[in-house]
Write a protein that holds these residues in place. Structure first.
Motif, PDB file in Angstrom:
ATOM      1  N   ALA A 276      31.688  44.562  31.932  1.00  0.00           N
ATOM      2  CA  ALA A 276      31.480  45.754  31.738  1.00  0.00           C
ATOM      3  C   ALA A 276      31.726  46.735  32.941  1.00  0.00           C
ATOM      4  N   LEU A 277      32.089  46.250  33.918  1.00  0.00           N
ATOM      5  CA  LEU A 277      32.369  47.052  35.348  1.00  0.00           C
ATOM      6  C   LEU A 277      34.018  47.347  35.192  1.00  0.00           C
ATOM      7  N   LEU A 278      34.328  48.584  35.508  1.00  0.00           N
ATOM      8  CA  LEU A 278      35.809  48.960  35.667  1.00  0.00           C
ATOM      9  C   LEU A 278      35.933  48.949  37.020  1.00  0.00           C
ATOM     10  N   ILE A 279      36.843  48.278  37.515  1.00  0.00           N
ATOM     11  CA  ILE A 279      36.904  47.861  39.115  1.00  0.00           C
ATOM     12  C   ILE A 279      38.472  47.679  39.327  1.00  0.00           C
ATOM     13  N   SER A 280      38.989  48.847  40.198  1.00  0.00           N
ATOM     14  CA  SER A 280      40.535  48.639  40.741  1.00  0.00           C
ATOM     15  C   SER A 280      40.633  48.856  42.052  1.00  0.00           C
ATOM     16  N   PRO A 281      40.414  48.208  42.929  1.00  0.00           N
ATOM     17  CA  PRO A 281      40.672  48.471  44.319  1.00  0.00           C
ATOM     18  C   PRO A 281      42.105  49.425  44.736  1.00  0.00           C
ATOM     19  N   GLU A 282      43.131  48.892  43.955  1.00  0.00           N
ATOM     20  CA  GLU A 282      44.563  49.603  43.695  1.00  0.00           C
ATOM     21  C   GLU A 282      44.259  50.737  43.475  1.00  0.00           C
ATOM     22  N   LYS A 283      43.530  51.354  42.443  1.00  0.00           N
ATOM     23  CA  LYS A 283      43.281  52.613  41.833  1.00  0.00           C
ATOM     24  C   LYS A 283      41.933  53.085  42.384  1.00  0.00           C
TER      25      LYS A 283
ATOM     26  N   ALA B 122      39.160  44.430  49.165  1.00  0.00           N
ATOM     27  CA  ALA B 122      40.332  44.199  50.067  1.00  0.00           C
ATOM     28  C   ALA B 122      40.257  43.725  51.049  1.00  0.00           C
ATOM     29  N   ASP B 123      41.378  43.208  51.758  1.00  0.00           N
ATOM     30  CA  ASP B 123      41.378  42.309  52.981  1.00  0.00           C
ATOM     31  C   ASP B 123      40.082  42.799  53.937  1.00  0.00           C
TER      32      ASP B 123
ATOM     33  N   ARG C  86      30.136  34.810  44.881  1.00  0.00           N
ATOM     34  CA  ARG C  86      31.811  34.896  44.762  1.00  0.00           C
ATOM     35  C   ARG C  86      32.453  34.100  45.766  1.00  0.00           C
ATOM     36  N   PHE C  87      33.457  33.345  45.255  1.00  0.00           N
ATOM     37  CA  PHE C  87      34.233  32.581  46.051  1.00  0.00           C
ATOM     38  C   PHE C  87      35.706  33.234  46.219  1.00  0.00           C
ATOM     39  N   GLU C  88      36.008  33.267  47.433  1.00  0.00           N
ATOM     40  CA  GLU C  88      37.212  33.897  47.979  1.00  0.00           C
ATOM     41  C   GLU C  88      38.019  33.013  48.600  1.00  0.00           C
ATOM     42  N   GLY C  89      39.012  32.126  47.978  1.00  0.00           N
ATOM     43  CA  GLY C  89      39.805  31.262  48.737  1.00  0.00           C
ATOM     44  C   GLY C  89      38.776  30.254  49.510  1.00  0.00           C
ATOM     45  N   GLY C  90      38.753  30.233  50.710  1.00  0.00           N
ATOM     46  CA  GLY C  90      38.100  29.210  51.578  1.00  0.00           C
ATOM     47  C   GLY C  90      36.781  29.595  51.959  1.00  0.00           C
ATOM     48  N   THR C  91      36.359  30.546  51.453  1.00  0.00           N
ATOM     49  CA  THR C  91      34.835  31.258  51.732  1.00  0.00           C
ATOM     50  C   THR C  91      34.366  31.622  50.704  1.00  0.00           C
TER      51      THR C  91
END
Length: 589
Positions: free
Chosen positions: A511-518, A455-456, A408-413
């Motif tokens: 197939a993964l239901l994922i929501s950090p906000e919820k 999340a951060d 998984r890439f996240e911006g500069g990482t």
């Protein structure tokens, strides 16, 4: 009949010419080029749909103000196909070879109807999309084609084909078929972006090929049942064509099915990454490298290396024209192993090369092979390529004797897990494309098949626990990594689901239901659906463990809309109150 087919072919070719961007030296100069490439590699090595509806009250289709879940995708804003879609008001769920429609209305939820195929030869429903009142149904037909007569494009040939059906579902109780479009090959992947469906298939050439009959070795596109051979100007040929296989790409209007662009790439076909500007196709290949001969005593000695490479071609999203080609050593774990950021493509690979030294005794006519056990261990690497797909920098030789399991890439990482007996999670700083550097390496038991920014300072992993001594996989494991200090990544929380060893979410991220906000992490197992939440203080908590009975089988999916969650199986739908995850009602099929 054949004359009519020929007329249709001519008209379709005229349309195809308008849908293909000209690009000079990158394209095939004619079908003869394609024919020669296929011969060289060989020498070396419109159905009917019926709607079944129940009677419902008048319901106007339209936008809804309530919040609802979206498909879990790799790139924000670029939708991916799944077995379930919702607009917050209605839910469309692939059940076998039909699509069940439910109204998402909390306690008042009900089954509206379904769309069902009457033709078994049509194939399997592989994915659906929902776009502005149009339900897009992607169906895959597997087959084996022995070419017979180019004048009759169909004949007795059961070509492997992917067909897309477009339905007007402005009234979900009475869906109307708008049109169909498709292309040869089995479904590799698809995307929906900016009002266009991007369909990508794999097509293998079988049977006899004849130079003056392009239909024998060139893929075809379809529009409402009429077939057209891919335009030669829209065919790219990879530098190394090991097999007569194509990647076939087409861009179609998401509401009408009219094709706007096409591209067939001979010699490509493993994974795809797409953002708003570019579409990257990868092709894995072997290459044998043999050294010059040298003499050691009575032996003539050569060094031999069977090396793995991934060739990558970049297409423009707007017209599918070829923009660049490049290559990296190793093979990809999947689409998440590629990511573009600020004009640079970052790629993570595993190389499992085979090195040996051959000692030949010419006098007595025998050979001895000596294998380099240390060099033959798999290693992993990260490569950064520029817009022309030239290598800018790399990190190689990472985690010897292990293979990449997730990226998984996240911006500069860049985060990626490798595995053999334990799971090292690497954090790599790729903010400077010319100077990537490993920041940390965390080792824990098991491995993550999928990584997701939570999340951060937090990264979620879904995978399996494993025996630290033998490496044998065990139960499903949830991990929350603390990435707040990238130089010292830690496992913040771990949850092992004893006795639960499989989920399709391990291999299908959609197939993964994922929501950090919820604060929702949902996934299905063999006959259950699990919904978890996470807090730094309490770790993972199971909010719901939904058991499906009464012949429930197939894919298990869940979506949310407003204050309710909707868990679906082939047996029907369960409605849950997200306030306490209690069951509100069961809607039978």
């Amino acid at each position: 009949m054949k004359r009519m087919a020929a007329i249709i072919l001519c008209l379709a070719l005229v349309f195809a010419l308008t849908a293909c961007a000209s690009e000079g030296k990158q394209k095939a100069q004619g079908y003869a080029d394609v024919y020669r490439a296929i011969k060289a590699c060989r020498s070396e090595n419109g159905a009917r749909m019926t709607m079944y509806n129940t009677v419902i009250d008048d319901m106007a289709y339209g936008e809804t103000a309530q919040d609802y879940s979206k498909t879990n995708t790799q790139v924000d804003g670029i939708d991916e196909g799944d077995k379930i879609k919702t607009d917050g008001k209605y839910i469309y769920y692939v059940c076998g070879n039909s699509i069940d429609t439910y109204e998402a209305a909390g306690a008042g939820s009900r089954r509206v109807g379904c769309i069902k195929s009457d033709d078994e030869n049509e194939g399997t429903t592989c994915a659906i999309y929902l776009h502005d009142g149009v339900l897009i149904v992607v169906m895959c037909r597997f087959g084996f084609c022995v070419y017979s007569d180019a004048a009759d494009l169909e004949g007795d040939c059961n070509r492997e084909r992917t067909t897309v059906y477009y339905y007007d579902v402005s009234d979900p109780a009475a869906p109307k078929l708008i049109s169909s479009a498709g292309q040869d090959g089995s479904l590799m992947t698809s995307r929906l972006y900016d009002g266009k469906l991007y369909l990508v298939t794999r097509y293998a050439v079988y049977g006899t090929v004849e130079e003056d009959k392009p239909a024998s070795f060139v893929p075809q596109y379809y529009r409402n049942g009429a077939a057209s051979v891919a335009d030669s100007g829209c065919i790219s040929i990879m530098p190394a064509v090991n097999e007569a296989n194509y990647i076939v790409a087409g861009a179609y209007d998401a509401k009408t099915g009219v094709q706007s662009a096409q591209r067939s790439v001979l010699g490509a076909g493993d994974d795809m990454y797409m953002n708003s500007q570019s579409l990257y196709l990868s092709a894995w290949r072997f290459e044998q490298v043999i050294s010059d001969e040298r003499h050691e005593g009575v032996y003539t000695v050569t060094d031999c290396a069977d090396k793995q490479f991934t060739d990558i071609v970049r297409l423009g999203v707007s017209d599918l024209s070829e923009k660049a080609r490049g290559s990296v050593e190793g093979y990809l774990d999947g689409q998440f192993a590629m990511d573009e950021h600020n004009g640079f493509l970052r790629v993570v690979t595993t190389s499992a090369n085979n090195y040996c030294t051959i000692y030949r005794d010419d006098k007595y006519g025998f050979e001895n092979y000596k294998y380099d056990e240390e060099k033959n261990k798999p290693v992993n690497g990260l490569y950064i390529l520029d817009g022309s797909l030239n290598e800018v920098s790399s990190l190689t030789g990472l985690a010897p004797d292990e293979t990449v399991k997730s990226v998984r890439f996240e911006g500069g990482t860049a985060y990626f897990c490798t595995f053999r007996q334990v799971d090292p999670l690497f954090a790599v700083d790729v903010s400077d494309p010319k100077a990537p550097k490993v920041l940390s390496e965390l080792k824990i038991s098991g491995f993550s098949e999928y990584l997701h920014p939570w999340a951060d300072g937090r990264l979620f992993g879904l995978g399996n626990e494993a025996d630290a001594k033998t490496g044998f996989t065990q139960s499903i494991k949830l991990v929350m990594f603390d990435t707040s200090d990238r130089a010292d990544v830690k496992a913040k929380a771990v949850q092992v689901l004893d006795g639960v060893e499989w989920s399709d979410a391990l291999y299908e991220h959609t197939a993964l239901l994922i929501s950090p906000e919820k604060n929702i992490i949902g996934f299905g197992s063999t006959d259950k659906y699990f919904i978890y939440s996470y807090t730094d203080e309490g770790g993972f908590a199971c909010n719901a463990e939904i058991s499906f009975t009464e012949n429930a089988e197939g894919c298990l999916r869940c979506v949310y809309a407003g204050d309710f969650a909707y868990a679906l199986s082939d047996a029907g739908m369960r409605v849950l109150d997200m306030a306490d995850w209690s069951t509100i009602s069961d809607v039978k099929k």
